[in-house]
Scaffold this motif. Structure first.
Motif, PDB file in Angstrom:
ATOM      1  N   GLU A  72      -1.842  19.381  -1.287  1.00  0.00           N
ATOM      2  CA  GLU A  72      -0.444  19.565  -1.089  1.00  0.00           C
ATOM      3  C   GLU A  72       0.233  18.592  -0.123  1.00  0.00           C
ATOM      4  OE1 GLU A  72       0.184  23.545   0.516  1.00  0.00           O
ATOM      5  OE2 GLU A  72      -0.088  24.445  -1.541  1.00  0.00           O
ATOM      6  N   ALA A  73      -0.986  17.868   0.635  1.00  0.00           N
ATOM      7  CA  ALA A  73      -0.534  17.032   1.705  1.00  0.00           C
ATOM      8  C   ALA A  73      -0.744  15.583   1.040  1.00  0.00           C
ATOM      9  CB  ALA A  73      -1.749  17.242   2.994  1.00  0.00           C
ATOM     10  N   GLY A  74      -1.470  15.285   0.053  1.00  0.00           N
ATOM     11  CA  GLY A  74      -1.372  14.056  -0.751  1.00  0.00           C
ATOM     12  C   GLY A  74      -2.644  13.974  -1.462  1.00  0.00           C
ATOM     13  N   PRO A  75      -3.042  12.599  -1.940  1.00  0.00           N
ATOM     14  CA  PRO A  75      -4.105  12.634  -2.893  1.00  0.00           C
ATOM     15  C   PRO A  75      -5.522  12.788  -2.127  1.00  0.00           C
ATOM     16  CG  PRO A  75      -2.866  10.561  -2.717  1.00  0.00           C
ATOM     17  CD  PRO A  75      -2.483  11.524  -1.359  1.00  0.00           C
ATOM     18  N   VAL A  76      -6.195  13.631  -2.720  1.00  0.00           N
ATOM     19  CA  VAL A  76      -7.911  13.777  -2.526  1.00  0.00           C
ATOM     20  C   VAL A  76      -8.751  12.989  -3.195  1.00  0.00           C
ATOM     21  CG1 VAL A  76      -9.572  15.679  -2.747  1.00  0.00           C
ATOM     22  CG2 VAL A  76      -7.130  16.365  -1.950  1.00  0.00           C
ATOM     23  N   ILE A  77      -9.693  12.486  -2.339  1.00  0.00           N
ATOM     24  CA  ILE A  77     -10.442  11.395  -2.726  1.00  0.00           C
ATOM     25  C   ILE A  77     -12.009  12.440  -3.088  1.00  0.00           C
ATOM     26  CG2 ILE A  77     -11.952   9.292  -2.363  1.00  0.00           C
ATOM     27  CD1 ILE A  77      -8.765   9.111  -2.565  1.00  0.00           C
ATOM     28  N   ALA A  78     -12.337  11.915  -4.260  1.00  0.00           N
ATOM     29  CA  ALA A  78     -13.703  12.833  -4.742  1.00  0.00           C
ATOM     30  C   ALA A  78     -14.774  11.802  -5.070  1.00  0.00           C
ATOM     31  CB  ALA A  78     -13.236  13.668  -5.798  1.00  0.00           C
ATOM     32  N   GLY A  79     -15.632  11.446  -4.118  1.00  0.00           N
ATOM     33  CA  GLY A  79     -16.993  10.641  -4.421  1.00  0.00           C
ATOM     34  C   GLY A  79     -18.010  11.112  -5.392  1.00  0.00           C
ATOM     35  N   GLU A  80     -18.067  10.712  -6.432  1.00  0.00           N
ATOM     36  CA  GLU A  80     -18.965  11.018  -7.255  1.00  0.00           C
ATOM     37  C   GLU A  80     -19.940   9.696  -7.741  1.00  0.00           C
ATOM     38  OE1 GLU A  80     -18.178  13.698 -10.516  1.00  0.00           O
ATOM     39  OE2 GLU A  80     -16.467  14.596  -9.275  1.00  0.00           O
ATOM     40  N   GLY A  81     -20.909  10.078  -8.838  1.00  0.00           N
ATOM     41  CA  GLY A  81     -21.709   8.694  -9.175  1.00  0.00           C
ATOM     42  C   GLY A  81     -23.038   8.764  -8.481  1.00  0.00           C
ATOM     43  N   TYR A  82     -23.514  10.133  -7.963  1.00  0.00           N
ATOM     44  CA  TYR A  82     -24.843  10.211  -7.132  1.00  0.00           C
ATOM     45  C   TYR A  82     -25.853   9.685  -8.273  1.00  0.00           C
ATOM     46  CZ  TYR A  82     -22.198  13.048  -4.073  1.00  0.00           C
ATOM     47  OH  TYR A  82     -21.235  13.659  -3.133  1.00  0.00           O
ATOM     48  N   LEU A  83     -25.702  10.183  -9.656  1.00  0.00           N
ATOM     49  CA  LEU A  83     -26.680  10.075 -10.505  1.00  0.00           C
ATOM     50  C   LEU A  83     -27.197   8.641 -10.861  1.00  0.00           C
ATOM     51  CD1 LEU A  83     -27.825  12.189 -12.457  1.00  0.00           C
ATOM     52  CD2 LEU A  83     -26.276  11.138 -14.222  1.00  0.00           C
ATOM     53  N   PHE A  84     -26.329   7.827 -10.926  1.00  0.00           N
ATOM     54  CA  PHE A  84     -26.744   6.457 -11.188  1.00  0.00           C
ATOM     55  C   PHE A  84     -27.145   5.740  -9.800  1.00  0.00           C
ATOM     56  CE2 PHE A  84     -24.731   4.466 -15.301  1.00  0.00           C
ATOM     57  CZ  PHE A  84     -25.276   5.714 -15.839  1.00  0.00           C
ATOM     58  N   GLU A  85     -26.419   6.090  -8.732  1.00  0.00           N
ATOM     59  CA  GLU A  85     -26.800   5.421  -7.251  1.00  0.00           C
ATOM     60  C   GLU A  85     -28.011   5.828  -7.003  1.00  0.00           C
ATOM     61  OE1 GLU A  85     -25.844   3.545  -3.699  1.00  0.00           O
ATOM     62  OE2 GLU A  85     -24.993   3.642  -5.443  1.00  0.00           O
ATOM     63  N   LEU A  86     -28.623   7.152  -7.199  1.00  0.00           N
ATOM     64  CA  LEU A  86     -29.868   7.525  -6.560  1.00  0.00           C
ATOM     65  C   LEU A  86     -31.071   6.929  -7.640  1.00  0.00           C
ATOM     66  CD1 LEU A  86     -28.985  10.903  -5.578  1.00  0.00           C
ATOM     67  CD2 LEU A  86     -30.188   9.451  -4.171  1.00  0.00           C
ATOM     68  N   GLU A  87     -30.546   6.504  -8.962  1.00  0.00           N
ATOM     69  CA  GLU A  87     -31.500   5.810  -9.675  1.00  0.00           C
ATOM     70  C   GLU A  87     -31.773   4.519  -9.268  1.00  0.00           C
ATOM     71  OE1 GLU A  87     -33.277   3.676 -12.904  1.00  0.00           O
ATOM     72  OE2 GLU A  87     -31.136   3.340 -12.292  1.00  0.00           O
TER      73      GLU A  87
END
Length: 349
Positions: free
Chosen positions: A10-25
């Protein structure tokens, strides 16, 4: 005071960090191919640092790394006995890191995903999928997550089963679809039809994640935005997908001069096919202006890429103090104190 996901939306965009799969590889803690997040048990500090890096880069949420940590995948690798410990540990580590945020405690999301066993013509597969989701969501509820992210569904009905099981636990749901190269979900629904049904059925956020880069995802996000009254999510992969090759599964690399052991660049030879962070920031501005509310990146994303996305959405992150500033670079800087015999060569370097 820790705001809920809905309050933040409601306050604005929410940022959702994903990509752990490739990053941890990439970091050497996960095997490409099987892609099972055993890192939660085998190298918990590595997982915590990855969570931390994405949070510092602007993620409002730490997504517990349980992607592929479902009963079918654990059966394939012969480690079903690790199923519950892995799921609980991934959530507990996420909660520890979320509490480190110096301004506002990050949200913690439980995670379920495509099972790869769903078959629209096999009722027993639907029962098995429901049971798999129910046990994972049950552990999420017991561990006290803030909401559940169900993702990468390429069957509408599987996504709907996920939503139903989340609702049984009384938790908010974010449901995102993975659109393959057919440009339609495998049980015949368009992504906008599926998203509308999921939203009307009670999902807090609906949208898309993975498989597609910004260029081949955004047109479908626009259709979803037109079809849905609620919040919309967009989390593309950071690769230069095209109309001819809309997903990262079959992206060609014309510049590759050596033989790779796989038939495709996916998943371990995609490196030359990245968007740079400025292109990703440009997409984030486009997505925000189009009304996408839950914004992030998926497989292949680095914290630096996510920071560029968050900043393009108008946010300052914990690591923004380290955002690029070339003013004092010895060759490309403009600072008056730099040595002129170096800066004079900037066009010849």
């Amino acid at each position: 005071m820790k705001r809920s996901l809905q309050e933040r939306l409601e306050a604005g965009p929410v940022i959702a960090g994903e990509g752990y799969l490739f990053e941890l590889e990439r970091r050497g803690y996960l095997q490409a191919g099987t892609f099972v997040p055993e890192v939660a048990l085998e190298n918990p500090e590595a997982l915590k640092q990855t969570y931390r890096d994405y949070m510092r880069a602007g993620s409002d949420v730490i997504l517990a790394f349980t992607y592929n940590a479902h009963r079918e995948k654990m059966r394939i690798i012969g480690k079903e006995d690790l199923l519950e410990p892995l799921n609980r540990q991934a959530i507990r580590l996420a909660k520890e890191v979320a509490q480190e945020h110096p301004e506002e405690e990050a949200l913690v999301a439980g995670n379920i995903s495509n099972t790869n066993i769903f078959n629209p013509d096999d009722e027993s597969s639907k029962t098995a999928v429901r049971d798999m989701f129910a046990e994972m969501i049950g552990w999420c509820s017991e561990e006290g997550v803030d909401y559940i992210k169900g993702e990468t569904f390429y069957y509408h009905e599987e996504a709907l089963i996920a939503l139903e099981e989340i609702q049984k636990q009384g938790l908010p749901a974010v449901i995102t679809l993975g659109l393959m190269g057919e440009n339609i979900l495998r049980d015949g629904y368009t992504v906008e039809e599926s998203s509308r049904i999921l939203s009307e059925s009670g999902a807090l956020v609906v949208g898309m994640n993975c498989f597609r880069g910004p260029d081949t995802m955004q047109p479908y996000l626009n259709k979803i935005r037109e079809s849905v009254d609620g919040y919309v999510a967009g989390l593309p992969v950071p690769y230069r997908t095209t109309e001819e090759h809309p997903t990262f599964f079959n992206l060609p690399d014309a510049g590759c001069s050596c033989h790779t052991p796989l038939e495709t660049t996916f998943p371990t030879a995609l490196d030359p096919l990245y968007h740079n962070r400025y292109e990703l920031a440009e997409w984030a501005r486009e997505a925000t202006n189009a009304g996408v509310n839950y914004i992030g990146l998926c497989c292949g994303a680095s914290p630096a890429m996510l920071r560029a996305v968050a900043e393009a959405a108008g946010l300052e992150t914990l690591s923004s103090e380290y955002s690029p500033n070339m003013e004092k670079h010895f060759l490309f800087g403009q600072d008056d104190t730099l040595q002129k015999h170096n800066t004079s060569y900037r066009t010849k370097a």
